[in-house]
Design a protein around this motif. Structure first.
Motif, PDB file in Angstrom:
ATOM      1  N   SER A  46       0.802  -1.225   0.000  1.00 43.65           N
ATOM      2  CA  SER A  46       0.000   0.000   0.000  1.00 43.65           C
ATOM      3  C   SER A  46       0.833   1.273   0.000  1.00 43.65           C
ATOM      4  CB  SER A  46      -0.946   0.022   1.210  1.00 43.65           C
ATOM      5  OG  SER A  46      -0.199   0.192   2.411  1.00 43.65           O
ATOM      6  N   GLY A  47       2.077   1.169   0.418  1.00 43.04           N
ATOM      7  CA  GLY A  47       2.904   2.363   0.524  1.00 43.04           C
ATOM      8  C   GLY A  47       2.729   3.089   1.838  1.00 43.04           C
ATOM      9  N   GLU A  48       1.723   2.709   2.603  1.00 43.79           N
ATOM     10  CA  GLU A  48       1.511   3.304   3.923  1.00 43.79           C
ATOM     11  C   GLU A  48       2.562   2.762   4.883  1.00 43.79           C
ATOM     12  OE1 GLU A  48      -0.648   5.600   4.879  1.00 43.79           O
ATOM     13  OE2 GLU A  48      -1.707   5.714   2.985  1.00 43.79           O
ATOM     14  N   GLN A  49       2.874   3.558   5.866  1.00 49.34           N
ATOM     15  CA  GLN A  49       3.850   3.159   6.871  1.00 49.34           C
ATOM     16  C   GLN A  49       3.175   3.044   8.237  1.00 49.34           C
ATOM     17  OE1 GLN A  49       7.100   2.384   6.141  1.00 49.34           O
ATOM     18  NE2 GLN A  49       6.402   2.617   4.038  1.00 49.34           N
ATOM     19  N   GLY A  50       3.789   2.292   9.123  1.00 52.15           N
ATOM     20  CA  GLY A  50       3.302   2.184  10.488  1.00 52.15           C
ATOM     21  C   GLY A  50       1.920   1.561  10.578  1.00 52.15           C
ATOM     22  N   ALA A  51       1.176   1.986  11.577  1.00 51.84           N
ATOM     23  CA  ALA A  51      -0.143   1.411  11.844  1.00 51.84           C
ATOM     24  C   ALA A  51      -1.136   1.705  10.724  1.00 51.84           C
ATOM     25  CB  ALA A  51      -0.676   1.945  13.171  1.00 51.84           C
ATOM     26  N   ALA A  52      -0.943   2.801  10.004  1.00 51.21           N
ATOM     27  CA  ALA A  52      -1.882   3.181   8.939  1.00 51.21           C
ATOM     28  C   ALA A  52      -2.004   2.110   7.870  1.00 51.21           C
ATOM     29  CB  ALA A  52      -1.455   4.508   8.310  1.00 51.21           C
ATOM     30  N   ARG A  53      -0.929   1.387   7.622  1.00 60.24           N
ATOM     31  CA  ARG A  53      -1.007   0.362   6.572  1.00 60.24           C
ATOM     32  C   ARG A  53      -1.966  -0.758   6.949  1.00 60.24           C
ATOM     33  NH1 ARG A  53       4.652  -2.748   7.554  1.00 60.24           N
ATOM     34  NH2 ARG A  53       3.646  -4.759   7.392  1.00 60.24           N
ATOM     35  N   PHE A  54      -2.132  -1.019   8.251  1.00 58.70           N
ATOM     36  CA  PHE A  54      -3.097  -2.014   8.709  1.00 58.70           C
ATOM     37  C   PHE A  54      -4.495  -1.402   8.832  1.00 58.70           C
ATOM     38  CE2 PHE A  54       1.010  -3.231  10.567  1.00 58.70           C
ATOM     39  CZ  PHE A  54       1.127  -4.526  10.078  1.00 58.70           C
ATOM     40  N   GLN A  55      -4.555  -0.189   9.305  1.00 60.10           N
ATOM     41  CA  GLN A  55      -5.835   0.462   9.588  1.00 60.10           C
ATOM     42  C   GLN A  55      -6.681   0.625   8.336  1.00 60.10           C
ATOM     43  OE1 GLN A  55      -4.259   3.899  11.532  1.00 60.10           O
ATOM     44  NE2 GLN A  55      -4.365   2.967  13.566  1.00 60.10           N
ATOM     45  N   LEU A  56      -6.059   0.907   7.222  1.00 60.05           N
ATOM     46  CA  LEU A  56      -6.799   1.057   5.970  1.00 60.05           C
ATOM     47  C   LEU A  56      -7.590  -0.210   5.660  1.00 60.05           C
ATOM     48  CD1 LEU A  56      -7.367   2.776   3.433  1.00 60.05           C
ATOM     49  CD2 LEU A  56      -5.345   1.726   2.411  1.00 60.05           C
ATOM     50  N   THR A  57      -6.940  -1.345   5.802  1.00 53.05           N
ATOM     51  CA  THR A  57      -7.605  -2.627   5.558  1.00 53.05           C
ATOM     52  C   THR A  57      -8.661  -2.915   6.609  1.00 53.05           C
ATOM     53  OG1 THR A  57      -5.574  -3.463   4.554  1.00 53.05           O
ATOM     54  CG2 THR A  57      -7.204  -5.086   5.209  1.00 53.05           C
ATOM     55  N   TYR A  58      -8.340  -2.688   7.873  1.00 51.43           N
ATOM     56  CA  TYR A  58      -9.277  -2.969   8.950  1.00 51.43           C
ATOM     57  C   TYR A  58     -10.558  -2.154   8.807  1.00 51.43           C
ATOM     58  CZ  TYR A  58      -5.214  -5.002  11.404  1.00 51.43           C
ATOM     59  OH  TYR A  58      -4.119  -5.733  11.764  1.00 51.43           O
ATOM     60  N   VAL A  59     -10.397  -0.874   8.550  1.00 52.13           N
ATOM     61  CA  VAL A  59     -11.559   0.013   8.474  1.00 52.13           C
ATOM     62  C   VAL A  59     -12.375  -0.278   7.213  1.00 52.13           C
ATOM     63  CG1 VAL A  59     -12.284   2.421   8.244  1.00 52.13           C
ATOM     64  CG2 VAL A  59     -10.538   1.799   9.923  1.00 52.13           C
ATOM     65  N   SER A  60     -11.733  -0.537   6.093  1.00 48.24           N
ATOM     66  CA  SER A  60     -12.496  -0.796   4.861  1.00 48.24           C
ATOM     67  C   SER A  60     -13.270  -2.107   4.942  1.00 48.24           C
ATOM     68  CB  SER A  60     -11.585  -0.763   3.635  1.00 48.24           C
ATOM     69  OG  SER A  60     -10.578  -1.738   3.721  1.00 48.24           O
ATOM     70  N   THR A  61     -12.656  -3.180   5.453  1.00 48.59           N
ATOM     71  CA  THR A  61     -13.399  -4.442   5.560  1.00 48.59           C
ATOM     72  C   THR A  61     -14.479  -4.353   6.628  1.00 48.59           C
ATOM     73  OG1 THR A  61     -11.732  -5.388   7.048  1.00 48.59           O
ATOM     74  CG2 THR A  61     -11.531  -5.914   4.693  1.00 48.59           C
ATOM     75  N   GLY A  62     -14.205  -3.647   7.728  1.00 50.09           N
ATOM     76  CA  GLY A  62     -15.205  -3.482   8.780  1.00 50.09           C
ATOM     77  C   GLY A  62     -16.405  -2.670   8.307  1.00 50.09           C
ATOM     78  N   THR A  63     -16.142  -1.635   7.536  1.00 50.80           N
ATOM     79  CA  THR A  63     -17.229  -0.818   7.003  1.00 50.80           C
ATOM     80  C   THR A  63     -18.082  -1.635   6.031  1.00 50.80           C
ATOM     81  OG1 THR A  63     -15.909   1.184   7.290  1.00 50.80           O
ATOM     82  CG2 THR A  63     -17.766   1.309   5.757  1.00 50.80           C
TER      83      THR A  63
END
Length: 179
Positions: free
Chosen positions: A157-174
């Motif tokens: 994703s190119g994201e660093q740190g926790a953001a790289r996980f959060q993008l996936t978590y929030v999109s699948t949760g939504t």
């Protein structure tokens, strides 16, 4: 009952990804979220305890709760767990992460009651086991494939740190909450 089955499969896949995928990445996510391997290890250890205790409680009471509130109300509770997890996981707080773990445990444990009740409602008694087995097989294979895709997407994703996980978590949760 093609439409209800397709809807259950779509919901199940999104739901399982939103609830179960984070647990596969907890150590890495918590390390990135808190910038501490010690805190990450503590949270992973908490989850082991929470999952055992919460799973035990849900095994004893999940079916009875479903009987009491009905399948629609119970499904709303399960979806509510997903929505709360989606909100809590990005919060960089030990307490928020423990609360998220509690909701993941409840959501995971109670979800299986939904699938079993669905099979009881939409399959004749002589096909209950067949439909349940087919549903769980499709969900399991879908999870295996989608978790690999999500892991690749997270890593690239190119994201660093926790953001790289959060993008996936929030999109699948939504997505799971909306389904």
């Amino acid at each position: 009952h093609k439409i209800p089955n397709v809807l259950l499969l779509a919901f199940s896949l999104a739901y399982c990804l939103s609830i179960m995928y984070p647990t596969q990445e907890f150590l890495f996510y918590y390390t990135a979220l808190f910038d501490s391997k010690t805190t990450a290890a503590e949270l992973v250890n908490f989850y082991a305890f929470i999952y055992g205790a919460g799973g035990f409680v849900c095994a004893l009471s999940g079916g009875a709760l479903c009987d009491k509130v009905g399948i629609r109300g119970f499904t709303a509770i399960v979806v509510g767990c997903c929505a709360v997890v989606t909100i809590l996981l990005p919060i960089p707080s030990f307490a928020a992460q423990v609360a998220g773990q509690v909701m993941i445990t409840l959501g995971t444990s109670l979800y299986f009651v939904v699938v079993n009740r669905f099979c009881m409602l939409y399959a004749s008694p002589d096909l209950f086991g067949t439909l349940g087995g087919l549903q769980f097989t499709i969900i399991s294979v879908g999870m295996a494939v989608c978790m690999q895709v999500l892991q690749l997407a997270t890593e690239s994703s190119g994201e660093q740190g926790a953001a790289r996980f959060q993008l996936t978590y929030v999109s699948t949760g939504t997505l799971a909450t909306l389904l």
